[in-house]
Design a protein around this motif. Sequence first.
Motif, PDB file in Angstrom:
ATOM      1  N   LYS A   1       3.194   8.104 -13.121  1.00  0.00           N
ATOM      2  CA  LYS A   1       2.327   6.967 -13.446  1.00  0.00           C
ATOM      3  C   LYS A   1       2.655   5.771 -12.554  1.00  0.00           C
ATOM      4  O   LYS A   1       1.757   5.070 -12.075  1.00  0.00           O
ATOM      5  N   ALA A   2       3.953   5.522 -12.321  1.00  0.00           N
ATOM      6  CA  ALA A   2       4.349   4.405 -11.475  1.00  0.00           C
ATOM      7  C   ALA A   2       3.864   4.624 -10.043  1.00  0.00           C
ATOM      8  O   ALA A   2       3.387   3.693  -9.390  1.00  0.00           O
ATOM      9  N   LYS A   3       3.955   5.859  -9.563  1.00  0.00           N
ATOM     10  CA  LYS A   3       3.498   6.176  -8.209  1.00  0.00           C
ATOM     11  C   LYS A   3       1.991   5.955  -8.098  1.00  0.00           C
ATOM     12  O   LYS A   3       1.494   5.439  -7.096  1.00  0.00           O
ATOM     13  N   GLN A   4       1.234   6.346  -9.134  1.00  0.00           N
ATOM     14  CA  GLN A   4      -0.211   6.139  -9.131  1.00  0.00           C
ATOM     15  C   GLN A   4      -0.547   4.653  -9.113  1.00  0.00           C
ATOM     16  O   GLN A   4      -1.482   4.225  -8.424  1.00  0.00           O
ATOM     17  N   LYS A   5       0.198   3.845  -9.880  1.00  0.00           N
ATOM     18  CA  LYS A   5      -0.050   2.400  -9.907  1.00  0.00           C
ATOM     19  C   LYS A   5       0.188   1.788  -8.532  1.00  0.00           C
ATOM     20  O   LYS A   5      -0.592   0.942  -8.072  1.00  0.00           O
ATOM     21  N   GLU A   6       1.250   2.217  -7.870  1.00  0.00           N
ATOM     22  CA  GLU A   6       1.554   1.700  -6.531  1.00  0.00           C
ATOM     23  C   GLU A   6       0.454   2.086  -5.552  1.00  0.00           C
ATOM     24  O   GLU A   6       0.031   1.275  -4.725  1.00  0.00           O
ATOM     25  N   ALA A   7      -0.031   3.325  -5.636  1.00  0.00           N
ATOM     26  CA  ALA A   7      -1.101   3.766  -4.745  1.00  0.00           C
ATOM     27  C   ALA A   7      -2.376   2.971  -4.995  1.00  0.00           C
ATOM     28  O   ALA A   7      -3.094   2.601  -4.057  1.00  0.00           O
ATOM     29  N   GLN A   8      -2.659   2.678  -6.268  1.00  0.00           N
ATOM     30  CA  GLN A   8      -3.848   1.896  -6.612  1.00  0.00           C
ATOM     31  C   GLN A   8      -3.734   0.473  -6.076  1.00  0.00           C
ATOM     32  O   GLN A   8      -4.704  -0.085  -5.565  1.00  0.00           O
ATOM     33  N   LYS A   9      -2.546  -0.117  -6.181  1.00  0.00           N
ATOM     34  CA  LYS A   9      -2.339  -1.466  -5.649  1.00  0.00           C
ATOM     35  C   LYS A   9      -2.554  -1.490  -4.146  1.00  0.00           C
ATOM     36  O   LYS A   9      -3.181  -2.406  -3.600  1.00  0.00           O
ATOM     37  N   ALA A  10      -2.021  -0.472  -3.456  1.00  0.00           N
ATOM     38  CA  ALA A  10      -2.175  -0.400  -2.005  1.00  0.00           C
ATOM     39  C   ALA A  10      -3.651  -0.259  -1.633  1.00  0.00           C
ATOM     40  O   ALA A  10      -4.126  -0.869  -0.674  1.00  0.00           O
ATOM     41  N   MET A  11      -4.390   0.536  -2.396  1.00  0.00           N
ATOM     42  CA  MET A  11      -5.817   0.730  -2.135  1.00  0.00           C
ATOM     43  C   MET A  11      -6.579  -0.577  -2.344  1.00  0.00           C
ATOM     44  O   MET A  11      -7.448  -0.932  -1.548  1.00  0.00           O
ATOM     45  N   ASP A  12      -6.254  -1.296  -3.417  1.00  0.00           N
ATOM     46  CA  ASP A  12      -6.918  -2.575  -3.685  1.00  0.00           C
ATOM     47  C   ASP A  12      -6.646  -3.581  -2.568  1.00  0.00           C
ATOM     48  O   ASP A  12      -7.548  -4.302  -2.132  1.00  0.00           O
ATOM     49  N   GLN A  13      -5.398  -3.624  -2.080  1.00  0.00           N
ATOM     50  CA  GLN A  13      -5.059  -4.546  -0.997  1.00  0.00           C
ATOM     51  C   GLN A  13      -5.812  -4.181   0.277  1.00  0.00           C
ATOM     52  O   GLN A  13      -6.284  -5.055   0.995  1.00  0.00           O
ATOM     53  N   ALA A  14      -5.938  -2.889   0.542  1.00  0.00           N
ATOM     54  CA  ALA A  14      -6.672  -2.451   1.733  1.00  0.00           C
ATOM     55  C   ALA A  14      -8.145  -2.824   1.622  1.00  0.00           C
ATOM     56  O   ALA A  14      -8.767  -3.237   2.604  1.00  0.00           O
ATOM     57  N   LYS A  15      -8.717  -2.705   0.424  1.00  0.00           N
ATOM     58  CA  LYS A  15     -10.120  -3.083   0.215  1.00  0.00           C
ATOM     59  C   LYS A  15     -10.316  -4.577   0.450  1.00  0.00           C
ATOM     60  O   LYS A  15     -11.290  -4.996   1.064  1.00  0.00           O
ATOM     61  N   GLN A  16      -9.397  -5.381  -0.061  1.00  0.00           N
ATOM     62  CA  GLN A  16      -9.511  -6.823   0.123  1.00  0.00           C
ATOM     63  C   GLN A  16      -9.389  -7.201   1.595  1.00  0.00           C
ATOM     64  O   GLN A  16     -10.112  -8.059   2.089  1.00  0.00           O
ATOM     65  N   LYS A  17      -8.482  -6.543   2.293  1.00  0.00           N
ATOM     66  CA  LYS A  17      -8.278  -6.828   3.711  1.00  0.00           C
ATOM     67  C   LYS A  17      -9.518  -6.445   4.515  1.00  0.00           C
ATOM     68  O   LYS A  17      -9.933  -7.163   5.417  1.00  0.00           O
ATOM     69  N   ALA A  18     -10.130  -5.307   4.169  1.00  0.00           N
ATOM     70  CA  ALA A  18     -11.332  -4.859   4.869  1.00  0.00           C
ATOM     71  C   ALA A  18     -12.514  -5.783   4.568  1.00  0.00           C
ATOM     72  O   ALA A  18     -13.362  -6.003   5.427  1.00  0.00           O
ATOM     73  N   ALA A  19     -12.575  -6.321   3.365  1.00  0.00           N
ATOM     74  CA  ALA A  19     -13.686  -7.188   2.975  1.00  0.00           C
ATOM     75  C   ALA A  19     -13.629  -8.520   3.726  1.00  0.00           C
ATOM     76  O   ALA A  19     -14.666  -9.145   3.961  1.00  0.00           O
ATOM     77  N   GLN A  20     -12.449  -8.947   4.143  1.00  0.00           N
ATOM     78  CA  GLN A  20     -12.317 -10.218   4.840  1.00  0.00           C
ATOM     79  C   GLN A  20     -12.864 -10.142   6.262  1.00  0.00           C
ATOM     80  O   GLN A  20     -13.343 -11.123   6.800  1.00  0.00           O
ATOM     81  N   LYS A  21     -12.791  -8.971   6.867  1.00  0.00           N
ATOM     82  CA  LYS A  21     -13.222  -8.828   8.252  1.00  0.00           C
ATOM     83  C   LYS A  21     -14.736  -8.824   8.395  1.00  0.00           C
ATOM     84  O   LYS A  21     -15.253  -9.133   9.449  1.00  0.00           O
ATOM     85  N   GLY A  22     -15.443  -8.430   7.378  1.00  0.00           N
ATOM     86  CA  GLY A  22     -16.893  -8.395   7.441  1.00  0.00           C
ATOM     87  C   GLY A  22     -17.395  -7.026   7.849  1.00  0.00           C
ATOM     88  O   GLY A  22     -16.627  -6.086   8.017  1.00  0.00           O
TER      89      GLY A  22
END
Length: 64
Positions: free
Chosen positions: A30-51
């Motif tokens: 469960k902890a590993k899944q949470k970390e993977a989800q956090k990483a995915m969310d951060q990647a989405k936010q980073k991609a959204a900033q570039k346009g």
Amino acid sequence: MSGREGGKKKPLKAPKKEGKEMDEEDLAFKAKQKEAQKAMDQAKQKAAQKGPLVSGGIKKSGKK
């Protein structure tokens, strides 16, 4: 036979499942899944900033 009795009968409600006890492996998973989800969310936010990657829009053939 009255009109109210026709049709499908509703199934009886299933009893609630008891809480499953988690061992160390489940907690680690469960902890590993949470970390993977956090990483995915951060990647989405980073991609959204570039346009948008492609800003060409609808291409026209040039023929009239």
